[in-house]
Design an enzyme around this catalytic site. Structure first.
Site, short mmCIF file in Angstrom:
data_model
loop_
_atom_site.label_atom_id
_atom_site.label_comp_id
_atom_site.label_asym_id
_atom_site.label_seq_id
_atom_site.Cartn_x
_atom_site.Cartn_y
_atom_site.Cartn_z
N ARG A 1 -11.06 45.15 19.14
CA ARG A 1 -10.76 45.43 17.73
C ARG A 1 -12.06 45.29 16.97
NH1 ARG A 1 -5.98 43.36 13.83
NH2 ARG A 1 -5.04 45.06 15.01
N HIS B 1 -5.73 53.45 15.23
CA HIS B 1 -4.96 52.29 15.75
C HIS B 1 -3.90 52.82 16.72
CE1 HIS B 1 -3.55 48.35 16.11
NE2 HIS B 1 -3.04 48.11 14.93
N GLN C 1 -0.70 50.70 17.97
CA GLN C 1 0.36 50.55 16.99
C GLN C 1 1.26 51.79 17.00
OE1 GLN C 1 1.04 47.89 14.66
NE2 GLN C 1 2.92 49.07 14.51
N ASP D 1 1.10 51.59 4.70
CA ASP D 1 0.16 50.56 5.17
C ASP D 1 -0.56 50.01 3.94
OD1 ASP D 1 -1.45 48.96 6.76
OD2 ASP D 1 -2.76 50.60 7.42
N CYS E 1 3.00 48.85 9.85
CA CYS E 1 2.34 48.20 10.99
C CYS E 1 2.25 46.69 10.81
CB CYS E 1 0.96 48.80 11.21
SG CYS E 1 -0.11 48.72 9.76
N ARG F 1 5.06 46.29 20.10
CA ARG F 1 3.63 46.20 20.45
C ARG F 1 3.48 45.61 21.85
NH1 ARG F 1 -0.23 46.02 16.51
NH2 ARG F 1 -1.61 46.27 18.30
N1 NVA Z 1 -5.10 49.59 7.98
C1 NVA Z 1 -4.98 48.19 8.35
C2 NVA Z 1 -4.15 48.04 9.57
C3 NVA Z 1 -3.94 46.62 10.02
C4 NVA Z 1 -3.12 46.50 11.26
C5 NVA Z 1 -6.37 47.62 8.57
O1 NVA Z 1 -7.20 48.29 9.18
O2 NVA Z 1 -6.63 46.51 8.10
N1 CP Z 2 -0.35 45.70 13.18
C1 CP Z 2 -1.35 44.97 13.67
O1 CP Z 2 -2.23 45.45 14.37
O2 CP Z 2 -1.28 43.64 13.36
P1 CP Z 2 -2.42 42.56 13.56
O3 CP Z 2 -3.53 42.87 12.60
O4 CP Z 2 -1.75 41.24 13.24
O5 CP Z 2 -2.91 42.61 14.98
#
Ligand code: NVA
Ligand code: CP
Length: 321
Positions: free
Chosen positions: A115, A142, A145, A237, A277, A305
């Site tokens: 990540r 992502h 997800q 989101d 998500c 997930r």
């Molecule tokens: N768009 C959000 C998704 C988190 C799972 C982010 O990138 O923070």
């Molecule tokens: N939806 C998702 O990826 O959650 P986290 O940021 O908690 O991993």
């Protein structure tokens, strides 16, 4: 189509999961089918061994609850091990080249979930390493997800092709991956975002081309109600993603009116589901009434997930069980 009996062809035809654009619709369906079966086996207490003796390295440059827990628990349930590596602890965070990190980890573990910010960092890991690389979220995509979301949609509706998903809000990593994943499975996608925050035109063009090949439609507009009309899925989101905290106030203004609320639910199909998500900001991108109401399936998505990523790990790192 009956996804339950859509067998994965082994060995799996992909090495990595960098973006769903790299996977065919058929490969996505193989993964979803395995996820359904792994979930069922887990609920029945059947032993799973696809990752026996294998180790997954999990590199995190951003926070996580769901991704971290689901990969770690999933690897354990498959008989393997997962290592949590925060970039604030490992040498990558102090400037060690990604190419060296990729080669070192390739000598010790069997797969890397990362990540991070830049998609190009994943591409570099895949280029210099010799083991599967899994995208656990970048600024661009992502995919894990979306696999969980598609699995949830199938569980709720018993079909994928022919459904319509409306995404209201920021044209971000979630919007991109939803557009790409859905368009490969014949699901219509309508995105509504304010000007200046629409999805990246390159990824929109990919999704439009995918949709044309799979008999569906991808559209991007400015009016949330237009997007939500007759939708099977309402999706949103956060307005400020990780790394955009400094823009939070500007974004709060820019996204006024881009909230999934009761009016959006009224415009959608009566049996629509609401997805997010997570983490969510009640009162911003979604009302508490919708996210905590009868249409919401957010915790099914979160649970899935685990099952969807077990399928990804089994296909890329092990043998499907
Ligand atoms: N768009 C959000 C998704 C988190 C799972 C982010 O990138 O923070
Ligand atoms: N939806 C998702 O990826 O959650 P986290 O940021 O908690 O991993």
């Amino acid at each position: 189509m009956d996804l339950w009996h859509y067998e994965a062809k082994l060995p799996f035809s992909q090495k990595h999961l960098l973006t769903l654009q790299d996977w065919s619709g058929d490969e996505i369906l193989q993964c979803l089918s395995l996820a359904l079966r792994l979930k069922d086996m887990q609920k029945r207490g059947e032993k799973q061994t696809a990752l026996a003796g294998k180790t997954l390295a999990m590199i995190f440059a951003k926070s996580s609850t769901r991704t971290r827990v689901s990969f770690e628990v999933g690897a354990t349930q498959l008989g393997g091990t997962a290592l949590f590596l925060s970039t604030s602890d490992i040498q990558l965070g102090r400037g060690e080249p990604i190419s060296d990190t990729a080669q070192v980890l390739s000598r010790m573990v069997d797969g890397i979930m990362i990540r991070t910010f830049k998609q190009s960092d994943l591409e570099a890991l895949a280029k210099y390493g010799s083991i599967p690389i899994i995208n656990g979220l970048t600024d661009e995509f992502h995919p894990c997800q979306v696999l969980a979301d598609l699995m949830t949609l199938y569980e709720k509706k018993g079909k994928l092709k022919g459904c319509k998903l409306a995404f209201v809000g920021d044209g971000n990593n979630m919007a991109h991956s939803l557009m790409i994943g859905c368009s490969k499975l014949g699901i219509d996608v309508a995105v509504a975002s304010p000007d200046g925050y629409k999805p990246n035109p390159t990824y929109t063009a990919w999704a439009v081309a995918n949709a044309a090949a799979h008999g569906s439609r991808v559209t991007v507009c400015t009016d949330p109600l237009e997007a939500c009309r007759d939708a099977d899925v309402l999706y949103t989101d956060v307005w400020a993603s990780m790394g955009q905290e400094g823009e939070a106030n500007v974004r709060l203004k820019a996204f006024e009116g881009y909230q999934i609320n009761e009016t959006c639910v009224d415009a959608a199909k009566p049996d629509c589901v609401f997805m997010h998500c997570l983490p969510a900001h009640r009162g911003e991108e979604v009302t508490a009434g919708v996210i905590d109401g009868p249409h919401s399936v957010i915790f099914d998505e979160a649970e899935n997930r685990l099952h969807a990523q077990k399928a990804v790990m089994a296909l890329l790192m092990g043998g499907a069980q």
